[in-house]
Design a protein around this motif. Sequence first.
Motif, short mmCIF file in Angstrom:
data_model
loop_
_atom_site.label_atom_id
_atom_site.label_comp_id
_atom_site.label_asym_id
_atom_site.label_seq_id
_atom_site.Cartn_x
_atom_site.Cartn_y
_atom_site.Cartn_z
N GLU B 83 0.83 -1.21 0.00
CA GLU B 83 0.00 0.00 0.00
C GLU B 83 0.86 1.25 0.00
OE1 GLU B 83 -3.06 0.20 2.92
OE2 GLU B 83 -3.85 -1.78 2.39
N ARG B 84 1.98 1.21 0.76
CA ARG B 84 2.84 2.39 0.84
C ARG B 84 4.16 2.19 0.12
NH1 ARG B 84 4.49 2.77 5.72
NH2 ARG B 84 3.60 0.79 6.38
N LYS B 85 4.74 1.01 0.25
CA LYS B 85 6.04 0.73 -0.35
C LYS B 85 5.93 -0.49 -1.27
CE LYS B 85 8.73 3.59 2.13
NZ LYS B 85 9.72 4.52 1.61
N SER B 86 6.72 -0.45 -2.32
CA SER B 86 6.77 -1.59 -3.23
C SER B 86 8.22 -1.90 -3.54
CB SER B 86 6.03 -1.27 -4.53
OG SER B 86 4.67 -1.00 -4.24
N ILE B 87 8.43 -3.09 -4.04
CA ILE B 87 9.78 -3.50 -4.37
C ILE B 87 9.78 -4.19 -5.73
CG2 ILE B 87 9.61 -5.70 -3.09
CD1 ILE B 87 12.51 -5.13 -2.13
N PHE B 88 10.77 -3.81 -6.53
CA PHE B 88 10.89 -4.34 -7.88
C PHE B 88 12.27 -4.97 -8.01
CE2 PHE B 88 11.96 -3.51 -12.46
CZ PHE B 88 10.99 -4.34 -13.02
N LEU B 89 12.30 -6.25 -8.39
CA LEU B 89 13.57 -6.96 -8.53
C LEU B 89 13.75 -7.35 -9.98
CD1 LEU B 89 11.87 -8.45 -5.84
CD2 LEU B 89 14.27 -8.85 -5.34
N ARG B 90 14.94 -7.13 -10.48
CA ARG B 90 15.18 -7.42 -11.89
C ARG B 90 16.58 -8.02 -12.08
NH1 ARG B 90 13.53 -3.78 -17.08
NH2 ARG B 90 14.49 -5.17 -18.57
N ALA B 91 16.65 -9.08 -12.88
CA ALA B 91 17.95 -9.72 -13.14
C ALA B 91 18.81 -8.80 -13.99
CB ALA B 91 17.74 -11.04 -13.85
N VAL B 92 20.06 -8.66 -13.59
CA VAL B 92 21.03 -7.91 -14.41
C VAL B 92 21.82 -8.90 -15.26
CG1 VAL B 92 23.03 -6.37 -14.36
CG2 VAL B 92 21.19 -6.08 -12.70
N ASP B 93 22.36 -9.90 -14.60
CA ASP B 93 22.95 -11.03 -15.32
C ASP B 93 22.67 -12.28 -14.50
OD1 ASP B 93 24.83 -11.15 -13.25
OD2 ASP B 93 26.36 -10.05 -14.37
N ALA B 94 23.32 -13.39 -14.84
CA ALA B 94 22.99 -14.65 -14.18
C ALA B 94 23.24 -14.62 -12.67
CB ALA B 94 23.80 -15.77 -14.82
N ASP B 95 24.14 -13.75 -12.23
CA ASP B 95 24.53 -13.73 -10.81
C ASP B 95 24.17 -12.46 -10.09
OD1 ASP B 95 25.73 -16.28 -10.66
OD2 ASP B 95 27.46 -15.51 -11.75
N THR B 96 23.57 -11.51 -10.79
CA THR B 96 23.38 -10.20 -10.16
C THR B 96 21.95 -9.70 -10.32
OG1 THR B 96 25.63 -9.76 -10.95
CG2 THR B 96 24.50 -7.95 -9.90
N LEU B 97 21.52 -8.99 -9.32
CA LEU B 97 20.12 -8.60 -9.21
C LEU B 97 20.04 -7.11 -8.87
CD1 LEU B 97 17.26 -9.85 -8.95
CD2 LEU B 97 17.78 -10.23 -6.55
N LEU B 98 19.14 -6.39 -9.55
CA LEU B 98 18.86 -5.00 -9.22
C LEU B 98 17.58 -4.97 -8.38
CD1 LEU B 98 19.19 -1.87 -9.63
CD2 LEU B 98 17.77 -2.13 -11.66
N VAL B 99 17.65 -4.31 -7.23
CA VAL B 99 16.49 -4.21 -6.35
C VAL B 99 16.12 -2.73 -6.23
CG1 VAL B 99 15.57 -4.68 -4.04
CG2 VAL B 99 17.30 -6.21 -5.03
N MET B 100 14.87 -2.40 -6.52
CA MET B 100 14.42 -1.01 -6.40
C MET B 100 13.26 -0.95 -5.40
SD MET B 100 14.48 -0.14 -10.47
CE MET B 100 14.08 1.60 -10.34
N ILE B 101 13.39 -0.06 -4.44
CA ILE B 101 12.31 0.13 -3.46
C ILE B 101 11.71 1.50 -3.74
CG2 ILE B 101 11.76 0.38 -1.01
CD1 ILE B 101 14.22 -1.43 -0.48
N PHE B 102 10.39 1.56 -3.86
CA PHE B 102 9.78 2.84 -4.18
C PHE B 102 8.46 3.02 -3.43
CE2 PHE B 102 6.68 1.08 -7.21
CZ PHE B 102 7.29 -0.13 -7.56
N SER B 103 8.08 4.28 -3.28
CA SER B 103 6.87 4.63 -2.54
C SER B 103 5.68 4.75 -3.48
CB SER B 103 7.05 5.96 -1.80
OG SER B 103 8.21 5.91 -1.03
N GLN B 104 4.54 4.98 -2.87
CA GLN B 104 3.29 5.12 -3.63
C GLN B 104 3.38 6.28 -4.62
OE1 GLN B 104 -0.03 6.16 -1.21
NE2 GLN B 104 -1.42 4.78 -2.27
N SER B 105 4.17 7.31 -4.24
CA SER B 105 4.26 8.50 -5.10
C SER B 105 5.00 8.22 -6.41
CB SER B 105 4.99 9.62 -4.34
OG SER B 105 6.24 9.15 -3.91
N ALA B 106 5.81 7.18 -6.43
CA ALA B 106 6.51 6.83 -7.68
C ALA B 106 5.58 6.01 -8.57
CB ALA B 106 7.78 6.05 -7.36
N ASN B 107 5.87 6.05 -9.84
CA ASN B 107 5.02 5.35 -10.81
C ASN B 107 5.69 4.03 -11.18
OD1 ASN B 107 4.02 4.47 -13.38
ND2 ASN B 107 3.04 6.49 -13.57
N VAL B 108 4.95 2.94 -10.98
CA VAL B 108 5.53 1.62 -11.23
C VAL B 108 5.96 1.46 -12.70
CG1 VAL B 108 3.31 0.46 -11.63
CG2 VAL B 108 5.25 -0.86 -10.82
#
Lengths: 210, 158
Positions: B83-108
């Motif tokens: 409701e307030r915070k969300s988390i987006f995880l995305r593979a960068v390569d086979a061993d690495t991961l990008l994690v983004m934490i964002f609030s409701q004010s940001a656009n998914v």
Amino acid sequence: MSFVNFKKREVQFKIVYYGPGLCGKTTNLQVIHRLINPEARGDLTSIATAGERTLFFDFMPLVAQAIEGYQTRFQLYTVPGQVMYNLTRRLVLRGVDGVVFVADSQWSKMQENVESFANLEENLQLQGETLQTLPHVLQYNKRDLPDVAPVHYMEFMLNHGAVRQSSFPAVATTGEGVFEALNMVARQVLHKFMIVHSRKEEGVRELALV
Amino acid sequence: MAQVLQEKDSVRLRKVLLQLLARSESDDCLLCDSGGHMLALEGASRHDPFLISALGAGVFGASRELARMLGENEFSAVLHQGERKSIFLRAVDADTLLVMIFSQSANVGLVKLYSTPAVEDLRQILADIKQGPPVGDTEDSRPFVLSTETQLFSLRKE
């Protein structure tokens, strides 16, 4: 696989507590969490079932005074011991630098110990690792219970490789054998790291134990 | 072997993460490996980045296994929306991961959109790191020396 960040002057290591279900892996982390200086540890996080059985892993970061000029972090994990969670154990083992194998000393648990140890070897092989080169120690837990196998029998069952590993009788609930095992595996991890990454051997000095 | 991040690598990663942070209006952008080690972090929130790395690697590893079960190579991204915070995880390569934490004010949508070029840049930097000289052969190198402290872990004083 350890991780070195030169900009932050930080080295990270991963240590995994492995063993059969209900052998005391989570208890080890709980006791470390309770006894260690609060400034030297983060929170203990557990992903567990309602019945407090580990579902995914327990996690706790420790900061140690280990490498001069660097903040040295040991990330402690446990695996779920129950047989059905093997896929999860493989995930947790990724990038492991050292293992504490926690065995349940009770006679009735001996087969589970042996199976779990074999499962550890198998899962390590899947990620190209082997216990011959991976720092690891054994902890024979629950020595306070009445129906336990002698230590020499547990050594015969679990510690019969070409090189005998360090092993520690333990009562994790009281802290006995907990820091001894942690210190030894951490020291082994550090020494392996030094051997691999230090070109100047004279830079390696003895590290005293707690 | 250790994964090694030289100072110049950290600067390159930081630049990409800072740009992503500004464009996507996220709270935190974090890079971690599949073993749960934190490689880089930019952002201002007070979440424990080491715990986020450990949990993020676990979540993504589990989703990868689910993908394989369904006959996919992997789910390249995972989104958890609160409701307030969300988390987006995305593979960068086979061993690495990008994690983004964002609030409701940001656009998914923007988070997803801007993560794409950032992941490309991060992938290139990580490839350069893997091809770089081994530790010991760079300007950052100094021999590691074990501390002479008598206690590896300091215990709570009774």
